[in-house]
Design a protein around this motif. Structure first.
Motif, PDB file in Angstrom:
ATOM      1  N   ASN A  36       0.823  -1.208   0.000  1.00 51.91           N
ATOM      2  CA  ASN A  36       0.000   0.000   0.000  1.00 51.91           C
ATOM      3  C   ASN A  36       0.857   1.258   0.000  1.00 51.91           C
ATOM      4  N   HIS A  40      -3.141   4.745  -0.650  1.00 51.53           N
ATOM      5  CA  HIS A  40      -3.990   3.639  -0.199  1.00 51.53           C
ATOM      6  C   HIS A  40      -4.351   3.801   1.284  1.00 51.53           C
ATOM      7  N   ALA A  72      -6.164   2.914  -4.933  1.00 50.09           N
ATOM      8  CA  ALA A  72      -6.786   3.638  -3.817  1.00 50.09           C
ATOM      9  C   ALA A  72      -8.297   3.730  -4.014  1.00 50.09           C
TER      10      ALA A  72
END
Length: 206
Positions: A36, A40, A72
């Motif tokens: 991530n 994110h 995202a």
């Protein structure tokens, strides 16, 4: 990912990391063990202002995917963070040179952001995503589930209406075990959904 950067994204505090992001664009591209990015993380916690500021600095981060191939937008749609979704879609409008249309990108399961929003039953997000890309058919994921199928199976009546009314070419393809959305609604005994889909089927035949 730098703990300070992660904490700032989690809390939505752009001031703690703004200087570092401006000074070194690569700083923002650090990832967590799950892949991530800071975008994110901010999307997960619903911090739309943080998301907007990061995208002003690094708009290319919009299409970054984690280890599950989620953007995202996938994360925000799944969590029902409407304002984050709105910010992400606005960035798409501002930067037409993105290689893939964000709403059409799929994760490792073949889900688009609309699949996520329908499955999690976030109606406002469904409205935004369908409006953004009404020309897209939103085809099945790897489990052969279309957003239309998921809405029918779960009895998410309002989402079903939005998809049918707003998408120019919604995918009616058979889903798991060759069941259509109407089959799924019948099995789950969603009477309102059954009536709606049956009415649409009759209309398409006439």
């Amino acid at each position: 990912m730098d703990p300070i950067l992660f904490s700032a994204a989690m809390r939505g505090n752009i001031r703690d990391v703004y200087y570092n992001l401006i000074r070194d664009e690569e700083y923002g591209y650090q990832v967590t063990p799950k892949g991530n990015t800071v975008l994110h993380v901010a999307a997960l916690y619903g911090h739309s202002h943080f998301v907007a500021e990061v995208l002003k600095i690094s708009p290319a981060m919009l299409c970054c995917q984690n280890k599950k191939n989620e953007t995202a937008l996938h994360i925000a749609a799944n969590e029902g963070h409407t304002e984050v979704v709105r910010v992400l879609l606005a960035c798409v409008e501002d930067h037409h040179n993105t290689s893939d249309k964000l709403t059409r990108m799929t994760d490792a399961s073949g889900d688009t952001a609309l699949h996520k929003a329908v499955r999690s039953q976030h109606l406002d997000v469904v409205k935004l995503l369908v409006k953004e890309d009404s020309e897209f058919e939103f085809p099945p994921n790897h489990a052969q589930e279309t957003p239309l199928y998921l809405a029918a199976e779960s009895g998410f009546h309002d989402a079903l209406i939005i998809i049918l009314e707003s998408c120019n070419n919604p995918t009616y393809a058979a889903g798991p075990s060759n069941r259509t959305p109407l089959h799924a609604a019948v099995i789950q005994e969603h009477k309102g959904t059954i009536f709606l889909l049956f009415s649409v089927s009759i209309s398409n035949l006439s």
